[in-house]
Motif scaffolding. Structure first.
Motif, PDB file in Angstrom:
ATOM      1  N   GLU A   1       6.911  -6.494   4.593  1.00 55.66           N
ATOM      2  CA  GLU A   1       7.171  -5.637   5.763  1.00 55.66           C
ATOM      3  C   GLU A   1       5.861  -5.272   6.461  1.00 55.66           C
ATOM      4  N   ASP A   2       4.824  -4.923   5.663  1.00 57.03           N
ATOM      5  CA  ASP A   2       3.526  -4.583   6.241  1.00 57.03           C
ATOM      6  C   ASP A   2       2.934  -5.798   6.964  1.00 57.03           C
TER       7      ASP A   2
ATOM      8  N   GLU B   1       8.315  -6.966  -1.241  1.00 57.42           N
ATOM      9  CA  GLU B   1       9.086  -6.663  -0.037  1.00 57.42           C
ATOM     10  C   GLU B   1       8.303  -5.714   0.875  1.00 57.42           C
ATOM     11  N   LYS B   2       7.656  -4.702   0.273  1.00 52.55           N
ATOM     12  CA  LYS B   2       6.863  -3.752   1.071  1.00 52.55           C
ATOM     13  C   LYS B   2       5.673  -4.481   1.706  1.00 52.55           C
ATOM     14  N   GLU B   3       4.997  -5.337   0.913  1.00 52.87           N
ATOM     15  CA  GLU B   3       3.866  -6.094   1.470  1.00 52.87           C
ATOM     16  C   GLU B   3       4.331  -7.011   2.595  1.00 52.87           C
TER      17      GLU B   3
ATOM     18  N   HIS C   1       9.932  -5.238  -5.356  1.00 56.69           N
ATOM     19  CA  HIS C   1       9.837  -4.114  -4.422  1.00 56.69           C
ATOM     20  C   HIS C   1       8.462  -4.118  -3.733  1.00 56.69           C
ATOM     21  N   ILE C   2       7.402  -4.334  -4.522  1.00 52.55           N
ATOM     22  CA  ILE C   2       6.039  -4.378  -3.950  1.00 52.55           C
ATOM     23  C   ILE C   2       5.927  -5.532  -2.957  1.00 52.55           C
TER      24      ILE C   2
END
Length: 109
Positions: free
Chosen positions: A98-99, A94-96, A91-92
């Motif tokens: 996206e950022d 994937e968020k990184e 999850h982390i």
């Protein structure tokens, strides 16, 4: 009277011979019984020793089983923790990602 004495003597000899034969048969039977009793006693003694040995093996294997079940529970807990950590890390990431894609898109514009 002589004939009667002769018949009595013959009958006495016949009865003595039958008695000797019966005694011989009884002696053979008694010997067989003694041998069988001795063999059964040995089999019982051997069987009891085998029972004790097998009970010890059962106790040992039961302890091993309990130990392995405990280890399985520990490993299952570890796997569950690792899967949760992996999910959180994914999850982390994937968020990184996206950022990063958003930042890269800003830089390219």
């Amino acid at each position: 009277i002589g004939k009667v004495l002769e018949m009595l003597s013959g009958l006495q000899a016949k009865i003595i011979k039958e008695g000797e034969n019966a005694q011989k048969v009884y002696a053979e039977y008694a010997e067989w019984c003694e041998d069988r009793a001795r063999d059964l006693g040995h089999e019982i003694k051997t069987g009891k020793a085998e029972v004790e040995s097998l009970q010890a093996v059962i106790a040992e294997e039961t302890a091993t089983q309990e130990s392995l079940n405990t280890k399985i529970d520990e490993l299952s807990g570890g796997i569950a923790t690792d899967e949760a950590d992996l999910k959180a890390a994914t999850h982390i990431r994937e968020k990184e990602h996206e950022d990063f894609v958003a930042a890269e898109a800003e830089l390219v514009e």
